[in-house]
Design an enzyme around this catalytic site. Structure first.
Site, PDB file in Angstrom:
ATOM      1  N   GLY A   9     -51.950 -25.815  28.459  1.00 26.15           N
ATOM      2  CA  GLY A   9     -52.971 -25.375  29.395  1.00 26.15           C
ATOM      3  C   GLY A   9     -53.298 -23.911  29.179  1.00 26.15           C
ATOM      4  N   GLY A  12     -49.697 -21.749  27.849  1.00 29.38           N
ATOM      5  CA  GLY A  12     -49.248 -22.220  26.545  1.00 29.38           C
ATOM      6  C   GLY A  12     -50.365 -22.243  25.520  1.00 29.38           C
ATOM      7  N   LYS A 187     -40.703 -11.538  39.282  1.00 31.29           N
ATOM      8  CA  LYS A 187     -41.928 -12.341  39.364  1.00 31.29           C
ATOM      9  C   LYS A 187     -41.776 -13.462  40.389  1.00 31.29           C
ATOM     10  CE  LYS A 187     -45.532 -14.687  36.795  1.00 31.29           C
ATOM     11  NZ  LYS A 187     -45.973 -15.310  35.526  1.00 31.29           N
ATOM     12  N   ASN A 191     -44.251 -14.634  43.445  1.00 33.10           N
ATOM     13  CA  ASN A 191     -44.759 -15.995  43.629  1.00 33.10           C
ATOM     14  C   ASN A 191     -44.375 -16.575  44.978  1.00 33.10           C
ATOM     15  OD1 ASN A 191     -46.228 -16.567  41.231  1.00 33.10           O
ATOM     16  ND2 ASN A 191     -44.325 -16.738  40.086  1.00 33.10           N
ATOM     17  N   ASN A 195     -47.960 -17.270  46.870  1.00 36.68           N
ATOM     18  CA  ASN A 195     -48.585 -18.568  46.648  1.00 36.68           C
ATOM     19  C   ASN A 195     -48.828 -19.378  47.912  1.00 36.68           C
ATOM     20  OD1 ASN A 195     -49.110 -19.653  43.679  1.00 36.68           O
ATOM     21  ND2 ASN A 195     -47.499 -18.114  43.588  1.00 36.68           N
ATOM     22  N   SER A 256     -52.706 -19.339  42.424  1.00 33.08           N
ATOM     23  CA  SER A 256     -52.896 -20.586  41.673  1.00 33.08           C
ATOM     24  C   SER A 256     -52.582 -21.788  42.551  1.00 33.08           C
ATOM     25  CB  SER A 256     -52.002 -20.589  40.429  1.00 33.08           C
ATOM     26  OG  SER A 256     -50.638 -20.456  40.779  1.00 33.08           O
ATOM     27  N   GLU A 268     -46.298 -26.238  42.883  1.00 27.17           N
ATOM     28  CA  GLU A 268     -44.974 -25.741  42.510  1.00 27.17           C
ATOM     29  C   GLU A 268     -44.200 -25.235  43.729  1.00 27.17           C
ATOM     30  OE1 GLU A 268     -44.619 -24.182  38.122  1.00 27.17           O
ATOM     31  OE2 GLU A 268     -46.260 -23.107  39.112  1.00 27.17           O
TER      32      GLU A 268
END
Length: 307
Positions: A9, A12, A187, A191, A195, A256, A268
Site C-alpha cells: 500500500g 510498503g 510513535k 498513535n 487516532n 488514518s 488498528e
C-alpha cells in the site's frame, strides 16, 4: 539485493518503489485491481510537494510468494490486524539470511513475526511518512519519508549497516537508533493519543491540541501509555510528552483511523488503545482515558461507517 514487499500500500509501496528505482529486483505482494495496475502501468508515485513530478517504478508484482524464491530483504508493511496471516503467506520468501524489516505501527508485531521466523531475522523500524494509495497502482506522497531502524537488542551490527547503506543509496533517509524500542514507543504514544480521538471527533491533530479540554484528553492518553511503556522497561524521557503534542500541533490532517472508519475498513484499534488497556490491566496501571477511547471506538466501529 532481492527485495520483497508484503503490504504494497502507501508505506510498503512507496519504499519498495524507491528501491526498485535504485536498481534492486523488487517483488510486491498485491492483489486485485492494484496488482493488475502495477503489472500494466507500473507503480506510480505522485508527490504533492511543489515542483514534484509523478514518477514510475517497475517492480514485479505477484499474488502469491510461492515461485519467486527467498528474498534478501522483506519490507513488512501490512496493517497490524493482518500480521499473522500475511506473515504466514510470505513463508516462501524467508530464507536463512533473510532480513524482515518491520515497518508497522504498534509495538507487538515484531514478536508475532519472531514467533514464526525468529527474532534474529527481524529488524524493527519506525516509518515517518505521509502517503496514501489513492487509486490502483498510484501512491500519493504527501510528506516526509524517512525510516528509523535498530537491532532488537540495541546497538549496531553489520547487517544494520548494510541495510542503512542500501536504503540510503535508494534515497531513503535512514537513522540507526541505539534503542529502537524507545523510538517505536514514541510513535506509539502519538498513535494512541491521535487516532481514536480524531476518528471520534473528525478533528485534525492540530485542532485536538489547540483547545484546552481536548488537549488535556490528548496529553492524558499519552501519559497513561507512557506509564505502560516505562513499566515494560522502555527508557522514555519526560520530554516525550511535549514532543508528541508538538507533532500533533503540526498536523493539519485527521488520523488514518478516521479515514478507515469512514471507508468501512478494519481499524488498528487493538494495536493502539486496546494494547495500552490490556497491558495496563496486566501491569496494574490505571489507564481510564485509553479505556474510554477504546470503548467508544468499539461502539463507533460497530455502529457502521462514519461521515
Amino acid at each position: 539485493m532481492r527485495v520483497g514487499v508484503v503490504g504494497a500500500g502507501a508505506v510498503g509501496g512507496y519504499f519498495g518503489a524507491l528501491l526498485s528505482r535504485a536498481g534492486h529486483p523488487v517483488t510486491l505482494l498485491a492483489r486485485g485491481a492494484h496488482l493488475e495496475a502495477i503489472r500494466r502501468e507500473g507503480l506510480r508515485v505522485r508527490p504533492v510537494q511543489a515542483g514534484g513530478g509523478e514518477w514510475v517504478a517497475w517492480p514485479e508484482a505477484t499474488e502469491q510468494a510461492s515461485g519467486t524464491g527467498p528474498q534478501d530483504l522483506i519490507l513488512f508493511a501490512v496493517k497490524s490486524y493482518d500480521t499473522e496471516g500475511a506473515a504466514r503467506a510470505m513463508a516462501p520468501w524467508v530464507g536463512p539470511s533473510t532480513t524482515i524489516l518491520c515497518l508497522q505501527n504498534g509495538v507487538e508485531n515484531e514478536g508475532k513475526l519472531a514467533a514464526l521466523y525468529g527474532m534474529g531475522r527481524v529488524v524493527p523500524a519506525v516509518a515517518y511518512i505521509g502517503a496514501e494509495r489513492v487509486a490502483p497502482g498510484v501512491i500519493e506522497h504527501r510528506a516526509r519519508g524517512e525510516l528509523v531502524v535498530g537491532e532488537p537488542e540495541g546497538g549496531s551490527s553489520p547487517r544494520l549497516e548494510q541495510l542503512r547503506q542500501v536504503l540510503a543509496e535508494a534515497r531513503i533517509p535512514v537513522q540507526v537508533a541505539e534503542d529502537i524500542w524507545a523510538a517505536k514507543w514514541e510513535k506509539m504514544l502519538f498513535n494512541v493519543a491521535l487516532n481514536a480521538a480524531s476518528a471520534l471527533t473528525g478533528a485534525t491533530g492540530a485542532r485536538l491540541v489547540a483547545a484546552p479540554r481536548s488537549r488535556w484528553l490528548f496529553e492524558a492518553s499519552v501519559r497513561e501509555a507512557l506509564a505502560v511503556a516505562r513499566a515494560q522497561g522502555v527508557p522514555l524521557d519526560d520530554g516525550v510528552v511535549d514532543r508528541v503534542v508538538a507533532a500533533a500541533a503540526a498536523l493539519p490532517a485527521v488520523s488514518s483511523m478516521y479515514h478507515d472508519l469512514v471507508r468501512g475498513k478494519p481499524l488498528e484499534l487493538e494495536s493502539f488503545n486496546g494494547y495500552v488497556v490490556r497491558e495496563g490491566e496486566r501491569l496494574g496501571i490505571p489507564v481510564p482515558v485509553n479505556a474510554t477511547l477504546y470503548g467508544l471506538m468499539e461502539a463507533r466501529q460497530a455502529s457502521g461507517r462514519g461521515s
